[in-house]
Design a protein around this motif. Sequence first.
Motif, PDB file in Angstrom:
ATOM      1  N   VAL A  54     -22.007  18.995 -31.499  1.00 34.14           N
ATOM      2  CA  VAL A  54     -22.104  18.365 -30.184  1.00 34.14           C
ATOM      3  C   VAL A  54     -21.857  16.877 -30.327  1.00 34.14           C
ATOM      4  CG1 VAL A  54     -23.584  18.014 -28.165  1.00 34.14           C
ATOM      5  CG2 VAL A  54     -23.796  20.100 -29.516  1.00 34.14           C
ATOM      6  N   VAL A  55     -22.413  16.281 -31.397  1.00 37.01           N
ATOM      7  CA  VAL A  55     -22.278  14.844 -31.656  1.00 37.01           C
ATOM      8  C   VAL A  55     -21.725  14.638 -33.062  1.00 37.01           C
ATOM      9  CG1 VAL A  55     -24.182  14.363 -30.063  1.00 37.01           C
ATOM     10  CG2 VAL A  55     -24.651  14.603 -32.519  1.00 37.01           C
ATOM     11  N   GLN A  56     -21.455  13.370 -33.396  1.00 33.18           N
ATOM     12  CA  GLN A  56     -20.775  13.075 -34.651  1.00 33.18           C
ATOM     13  C   GLN A  56     -21.721  12.830 -35.826  1.00 33.18           C
ATOM     14  OE1 GLN A  56     -17.800  13.344 -35.610  1.00 33.18           O
ATOM     15  NE2 GLN A  56     -17.540  12.017 -37.393  1.00 33.18           N
ATOM     16  N   ASN A  57     -22.848  12.163 -35.589  1.00 38.00           N
ATOM     17  CA  ASN A  57     -23.679  11.731 -36.719  1.00 38.00           C
ATOM     18  C   ASN A  57     -25.124  12.216 -36.649  1.00 38.00           C
ATOM     19  OD1 ASN A  57     -21.583   9.841 -37.894  1.00 38.00           O
ATOM     20  ND2 ASN A  57     -21.839   8.937 -35.849  1.00 38.00           N
ATOM     21  N   GLY A  58     -25.458  13.012 -35.665  1.00 37.90           N
ATOM     22  CA  GLY A  58     -26.821  13.523 -35.551  1.00 37.90           C
ATOM     23  C   GLY A  58     -27.837  12.479 -35.171  1.00 37.90           C
ATOM     24  N   LEU A  59     -27.390  11.338 -34.605  1.00 40.50           N
ATOM     25  CA  LEU A  59     -28.298  10.245 -34.259  1.00 40.50           C
ATOM     26  C   LEU A  59     -28.974  10.509 -32.920  1.00 40.50           C
ATOM     27  CD1 LEU A  59     -26.008   7.236 -35.251  1.00 40.50           C
ATOM     28  CD2 LEU A  59     -27.814   8.330 -36.627  1.00 40.50           C
ATOM     29  N   ALA A  60     -30.171   9.986 -32.772  1.00 37.25           N
ATOM     30  CA  ALA A  60     -30.941  10.243 -31.557  1.00 37.25           C
ATOM     31  C   ALA A  60     -30.221   9.752 -30.316  1.00 37.25           C
ATOM     32  CB  ALA A  60     -32.313   9.582 -31.671  1.00 37.25           C
TER      33      ALA A  60
END
Length: 580
Positions: free
Chosen positions: A83-89
């Motif tokens: 879903v996202v690139q870096n798993g950041l909040a």
Amino acid sequence: MLASGLAGAGAAAAGPFLLPQNARAAAPAAPASASGRVFTLAVIPDTQYLFDGESLHPEPLAETMKSLSGLKGLVFVAHLGDVVQNGLAQEVEAAKKPFDILVKKKIPFSVIAGNHDLPNSNTDDQRGPTPFLDAFAPLTSRQRIARDAGGYNSAYTVDGAGTQFLLLALDWRLSTAGIAWARSVLEANAGTPTIITVHDSVSADSGTGVQSTHGKLVWEKLVNEYPQVFLSINGHFWPSGRLTRENAAGRPVELHLANYQQLYFGGAAAVRLYRFDLDRRVVDVSTEVPHIEAGGLNELEREELQLTAATDRFSFALPPSLTPPVRREPRPAAAMLIRGTEAYWRFEGTGPLATGSRVADASGRGNALIVAGPSTVPLSFASDSHPAQPAGSSLTFSGSKETGAYLLTADNAPINKASFGNGYTFEAFFKLPEPFTGDSAWSAIISRWVSAKAAGRVKGEVDEPAATLSVSGGPELQWCIYPANLERSVTNWGHELRSSRWWHVAVVNDGRHTTMYVDGCSVVRNPSTVNKGLAGGETGAPWAVGAYSWAGELDKMWLGSIGDIRIVSRALAPGEFMIA
């Protein structure tokens, strides 16, 4: 060369054929279905490039969700991970907001973790809490029937046009515990057709689908041994691709890869639509980009308005076990004896029929059928039938002109002299053989055993029967008759029929025009010529079932199956047919 593993990214490969904007109208639309047994599953692959660090673009995903929220027949939305690139909040929080559109519309959905959704992708589904799990686990509870202890694997029920499906949404790296959990869900739902979504399973760098190491694990542990699994969909790799394998039960399983992140704007949250048509027993797959469709187009967006490569738009057959025909309860012969019934034959019994055997006329009017022909390969009763046929059995015809058998009405049958001047309806259930070859062509389901010439006609192919319901080499149904009011023939033509399935045909004459119906639907090639009655009744010649004559002599044997036949001396409405 395709990159796999932790990177989860594919290198540039030969791109899909992309439909220009000005050609959009020419794209084939999904076929219609009047029955309503149609529904859609939407799949959204990797959207990671829209949510990359400080570069956050939720608009494309929001546009896709808006489009889906208005889609008729949508039953479920599945995101395939990354879903996202870096798993950041902050990435996860931005990506979460478009899903609120589905929540508000009460559209069930699942979201699985891809490697890029995790702070540490070297972990399996026992990794513990992450920003991804904190955000999406509470959102995806609608229609969720099970969730594993780690929280990264879940199961959902999907109501697809009255048929219950199971969808397993699995983590990008399954642990031993995760596999055991998934197997327990499959075993508890052994009779439920199942779809698996997982981030990493099939790649297609060479254009042909190949299972990855993790994909082989999923196949061996969760697909091969479970015959209810018929479809698996993953992202992770690019370009898109597909593979079909047989499971241990010999059933085909579709393994699909969908991913568009390599395209302009990270794929702009492209969505793949799986449109299930349970009556056609087909899934029609298409790929759309709602964000690009919604706004003004720049040069690169124009190239990606719709994706039309063979791996982005295609169809595949549903397993027969998944879509068994809805079979009606058998109905007694008496229930079929409506006003004007002249003959009604049901083929009920066991074993072969010898020459000279009789099939009673259930109408009570004395039009018995008698087995004729060499009968070296005899007619035989079968428990096979059209799902809407009143009787649950049929006759199988498998011999040739030299070896087979057919049926003739008895010499004293009243129907032999019928002219049907006030109209008629001839109905029959039948099935063509597989394969359908030239040996099967131009025989008749039912025909009058007298030539047009013998019935007093001099124009046209007068050696052909005075009336015949035949199947051409197409195979197409043909009702060719010499009416009482004309010197020439009049013909109704059906469409090309699929073999190895049951059909119902009705030909209806109202005293002026004749209309052919296939499975209760009027065909297009019905003649406008005024025609009344049927020639040949004055000769007293019999009617034949399962054979075609030429110049009054046996010419072709029917190959296939024939079920109930009913003849009524008036025009019936479709609601009065045996199939109704």
